[in-house]
Scaffold this motif. Structure first.
Motif, PDB file in Angstrom:
ATOM      1  N   SER A 141       0.832  -1.222   0.000  1.00 39.15           N
ATOM      2  CA  SER A 141       0.000   0.000   0.000  1.00 39.15           C
ATOM      3  C   SER A 141       0.862   1.266   0.000  1.00 39.15           C
ATOM      4  CB  SER A 141      -0.888   0.047   1.249  1.00 39.15           C
ATOM      5  OG  SER A 141      -1.799  -1.011   1.276  1.00 39.15           O
ATOM      6  N   LYS A 142       0.350   2.275  -0.701  1.00 40.37           N
ATOM      7  CA  LYS A 142       0.920   3.624  -0.596  1.00 40.37           C
ATOM      8  C   LYS A 142      -0.030   4.408   0.305  1.00 40.37           C
ATOM      9  CE  LYS A 142       4.076   3.291  -4.081  1.00 40.37           C
ATOM     10  NZ  LYS A 142       3.551   2.255  -4.945  1.00 40.37           N
ATOM     11  N   ALA A 164       2.779  -1.568   4.288  1.00 46.27           N
ATOM     12  CA  ALA A 164       2.787  -0.400   3.387  1.00 46.27           C
ATOM     13  C   ALA A 164       4.161  -0.240   2.751  1.00 46.27           C
ATOM     14  CB  ALA A 164       2.415   0.863   4.163  1.00 46.27           C
ATOM     15  N   ALA A 166       5.137   2.549   1.046  1.00 52.11           N
ATOM     16  CA  ALA A 166       5.592   3.924   1.231  1.00 52.11           C
ATOM     17  C   ALA A 166       4.556   4.707   2.021  1.00 52.11           C
ATOM     18  CB  ALA A 166       5.840   4.584  -0.120  1.00 52.11           C
ATOM     19  N   ASP A 186       8.454   7.436   5.154  1.00 48.94           N
ATOM     20  CA  ASP A 186       9.378   7.502   4.021  1.00 48.94           C
ATOM     21  C   ASP A 186       9.567   8.931   3.522  1.00 48.94           C
ATOM     22  OD1 ASP A 186       9.802   4.494   3.318  1.00 48.94           O
ATOM     23  OD2 ASP A 186       7.654   4.725   3.664  1.00 48.94           O
ATOM     24  N   GLU A 204       1.362  13.354  -4.151  1.00 44.25           N
ATOM     25  CA  GLU A 204       1.457  12.535  -5.367  1.00 44.25           C
ATOM     26  C   GLU A 204       2.875  12.537  -5.938  1.00 44.25           C
ATOM     27  OE1 GLU A 204      -0.614  11.920  -9.778  1.00 44.25           O
ATOM     28  OE2 GLU A 204      -1.173  13.656  -8.553  1.00 44.25           O
ATOM     29  N   LEU A 207       5.257  10.383  -3.671  1.00 45.36           N
ATOM     30  CA  LEU A 207       4.992   8.942  -3.742  1.00 45.36           C
ATOM     31  C   LEU A 207       5.178   8.393  -5.157  1.00 45.36           C
ATOM     32  CD1 LEU A 207       1.772   8.527  -1.532  1.00 45.36           C
ATOM     33  CD2 LEU A 207       4.051   7.668  -0.993  1.00 45.36           C
ATOM     34  N   CYS A 209       2.800   8.489  -7.203  1.00 43.42           N
ATOM     35  CA  CYS A 209       1.420   8.145  -7.579  1.00 43.42           C
ATOM     36  C   CYS A 209       0.514   8.663  -6.471  1.00 43.42           C
ATOM     37  CB  CYS A 209       1.255   6.632  -7.707  1.00 43.42           C
ATOM     38  SG  CYS A 209       1.608   5.765  -6.158  1.00 43.42           S
ATOM     39  N   PRO A 211      -1.892   8.075  -3.357  1.00 42.22           N
ATOM     40  CA  PRO A 211      -2.010   6.967  -2.399  1.00 42.22           C
ATOM     41  C   PRO A 211      -3.396   6.328  -2.437  1.00 42.22           C
ATOM     42  CG  PRO A 211      -2.220   9.069  -1.266  1.00 42.22           C
ATOM     43  CD  PRO A 211      -1.856   9.392  -2.687  1.00 42.22           C
TER      44      PRO A 211
END
Length: 324
Positions: A141-142, A164, A166, A186, A204, A207, A209, A211
């Motif tokens: 998971s992010k 997770a 990140a 992170d 965004e 990461l 992307c 989350p």
């Protein structure tokens, strides 16, 4: 029931709020009330029907005890029982005192390698366990955690523990974000005066992307808005922080992108899980405690919490043991 000699009691934002304002939502302080609900202690006396505990046992205390076997208890969601007893929620007294009596079923024996302080930290840790379960955190998971107070930090710990890949966390305070890094975040974002959309795009870009999961721990309107904008379509936003009753949010944005918005109320069935994690050293909550005070200096401890210094302030009810 069991009678306990209290050892460690953490101070929560809600304790400070009742002390300062005398109410949280519909819960109004009308009579003198003992504060404290993050606690551990030693059993000194047990009721005649108690079999799983004996004097001398070290225990962590779950502060919410259902008063009746209602539909919520039958389905295992006893935290939603409308008549539940809860420490330091008016009119129920908390456990920030030297001696305290509690339902034996909601006292959990601590293994020898889990300290009293870790036992007291199971309460905030439980919020993280319950929130991350409701969020569906899983392998890879992010996750975006909004707010780096004690509850934001336990959500970082638990999200990483649950797989997770990140975790990014936001806060106003640089020192709190530094603590988040220490416990496994992170990426950190120090929010200044960005718009909710700007915060979302920073999340965004860090990461790589959007989350799938956002855990909102502040209750601040702009942060809830940022949480909706940040969450990936088809993802989940869990609201943990409590702010004003009415909040303006871009609900249509969430609706058309199928972002599920979930609430949490405290926790349920988390103490055995937390004890197993602490005993196996799979999770380390020790860095959360930054200040310790003896019970005699409770006012100083509360003022330290109110000023937002450190992370978790711990009161020691045993005058002979002020250690961790």
């Amino acid at each position: 029931e069991v009678l306990l000699r209290m050892h460690s009691v953490g101070i929560c934002g809600s304790d400070v709020h009742y002390w300062q304002h005398g109410r949280i939502g519909d819960f109004v302080v009308k009579d003198p009330m003992v504060l404290g609900h993050e606690a551990s202690g030693t059993v000194i006396k047990v009721g005649s029907e108690v079999t799983h505990l004996k004097p001398g046992d070290r225990v962590a205390i779950e502060p919410g005890v259902p008063r009746e076997m209602d539909e919520f208890c039958k389905t295992g969601r006893y935290n939603l029982s409308p008549t539940i007893f809860f420490c330091a929620t008016p009119p129920d007294d908390g456990n920030l005192c030297r001696y305290y009596k509690h339902s034996a079923s909601y006292c959990y024996k601590l293994p020898d390698n889990v300290t009293f302080e870790e036992g007291a930290l199971i309460e905030p840790l439980s919020v993280g366990i319950h929130a991350c379960k409701r969020a569906g955190v899983t392998l890879g998971s992010k996750v975006f955690v909004s707010g780096s107070g004690p509850i934001g930090l336990v959500n970082v710990l638990v999200a990483k523990m649950m797989g997770a890949a990140a975790v990014v966390i936001t806060d106003l305070s640089a020192s709190r974000l530094q603590k988040a890094k220490e416990v496994g975040a992170d990426f950190t974002i120090q929010v200044k005066n960005e718009t909710p959309q700007e915060v979302a795009s920073k999340v965004e870009s860090l990461l790589g992307c959007m989350p799938e999961i956002t855990v909102e721990c502040t209750g601040v309107q702009a942060c809830i808005q940022a949480g909706i904008y940040a969450t990936h379509s088809g993802g989940t936003l869990v609201l943990v922080g409590l702010g004003p009753e009415m909040v303006t949010v871009p609900i249509v944005n969430a609706a058309v992108r199928e972002v599920d918005i979930r609430g949490i109320f405290r926790y349920c069935n988390t103490w055995p899980v937390a004890i197993a994690l602490l005993a196996s050293k799979r999770i380390n909550v020790k860095p959360l405690v930054t200040h310790r005070f003896p019970l005699e200096k409770a006012l100083e401890a509360f003022e330290t919490t109110k000023r937002g210094e450190g992370v978790k302030v711990m009161l020691k009810c045993d005058p002979t043991d002020l250690s961790g």
